[in-house]
Write an enzyme that holds these catalytic residues in place. Sequence first.
Site, mmCIF file in Angstrom:
data_model
loop_
_atom_site.group_PDB
_atom_site.id
_atom_site.type_symbol
_atom_site.label_atom_id
_atom_site.label_comp_id
_atom_site.label_asym_id
_atom_site.label_seq_id
_atom_site.Cartn_x
_atom_site.Cartn_y
_atom_site.Cartn_z
ATOM 1 N N ASP A 174 34.673 -47.178 70.434
ATOM 2 C CA ASP A 174 34.072 -46.489 69.296
ATOM 3 C C ASP A 174 32.797 -47.198 68.851
ATOM 4 O OD1 ASP A 174 33.843 -44.569 67.283
ATOM 5 O OD2 ASP A 174 35.164 -45.651 65.912
ATOM 6 N N HIS A 257 29.479 -38.999 69.947
ATOM 7 C CA HIS A 257 30.597 -38.533 69.121
ATOM 8 C C HIS A 257 30.756 -37.010 69.180
ATOM 9 C CE1 HIS A 257 31.255 -42.548 67.515
ATOM 10 N NE2 HIS A 257 32.360 -42.075 66.964
ATOM 11 N N HIS A 260 32.793 -36.572 72.177
ATOM 12 C CA HIS A 260 34.183 -36.893 71.824
ATOM 13 C C HIS A 260 34.852 -35.700 71.171
ATOM 14 C CE1 HIS A 260 37.026 -37.640 68.546
ATOM 15 N NE2 HIS A 260 37.602 -38.470 69.386
ATOM 16 N N HIS A 274 40.739 -42.378 70.130
ATOM 17 C CA HIS A 274 39.395 -41.967 69.742
ATOM 18 C C HIS A 274 38.348 -42.728 70.556
ATOM 19 C CE1 HIS A 274 36.116 -40.852 66.959
ATOM 20 N NE2 HIS A 274 35.774 -42.123 66.959
#
Length: 381
Positions: A174, A257, A260, A274
């Site tokens: 992350d 992101h 993601h 995540h």
Amino acid sequence: MPVPVRTVMSPARYVQGKDAITRLGEFVAPIGSRPLVVSDDVVWSLVEEAVGTSFAAESLRVERVPFGRFATPAAIDELAESIRSSDADVVVAIGGGSAVDAAKAAGHATGIRWVSVPTVASTDAPTSALAVVYTDEGEFIEYRFFPRNPDLVLIDTQLVANAPVQFLVAGIGDALATWIEARASAKAAATTMAGGLATQAGTALAELSWRIIHENAFSALDAVRDGIVTPALESLVEANTLLSGLGFESGGLAAAHAIHNGLTAAPQTHGLTHGQKVNIGSLTQLVLEGAPRAEIEDFVEFTTRVGLPNTLTEIGLSTDDIEELEAVAAAATVESETIHSMPFPVTAADVVAALTSIERLSRSIRADKGLPEPVKYEAAH
């Protein structure tokens, strides 16, 4: 049209250290006198004694409600009702990123203050003024934004050291995206999650997070495997949590992101962390940018050695899964997504091509460097 401004956001107080959970009451007491704790049963069994003792020392009540797996709209509404019925004036989330996000959303909905107490360093969610909302199956729905950050973020590094190492690995995935996205956002002069242009502080903290991760990751991961707190672990936890949190919020998100979020539309990726999915997004963003080959090679080598996926194989997909890849790309490029903070237009077709390319690209780099061939990752628990 509003005048553009540069802005930075941050929690009111950040506390980190070995056994910091034993001082939680001391830091919560100035914020509220009627706390409501939200945590799952497993986490609560680990912290109940320390939290109870620290709350008792400050004459704070100990009242807890359980939490499930994801910050869903229903979970947020249920927590908000618990806050109202308990007459709480501060909600204290102890656990992972979804519990923290649910507490932010419910705290905002009920007009009370909120505290983040992450027990793992697996995401940079604890410091931010936003929540990521998912379906019951873990598919991304939306970001919810709030006018302020948590009043307190407290992280006990001994709890991080006691947790499975895969959570710290996820936090690295992350956090690595923070600098990759912040530099793209700055180049595009895009609006950040803080609601303005990036500050030099936000961008610098994103880069600092990247540097500290590369300097400390392997030593910190070894410390967690031994269940001990070391200076390297303290540095990595700060990079994963505080620096990455400030960096993404005030430095800017971009393609990583968004990809993601798109990947959550593929059932094969459900159960992955995540950070594992974000790492696929980071590599895909580097491909979209046409980053130098040396930079991509370094990224693939580092993330492979850390234990993060950088191929479709590792997240349960393949280059033949055209329908799934198109669904991922479509979700990643909706009008509201941060992929449009890239300094050039990105289409769904661009994302499909970039995602498809990382399989051969990573395999080639790994073979050249004598790294293991990719195998599918097991879902995190």
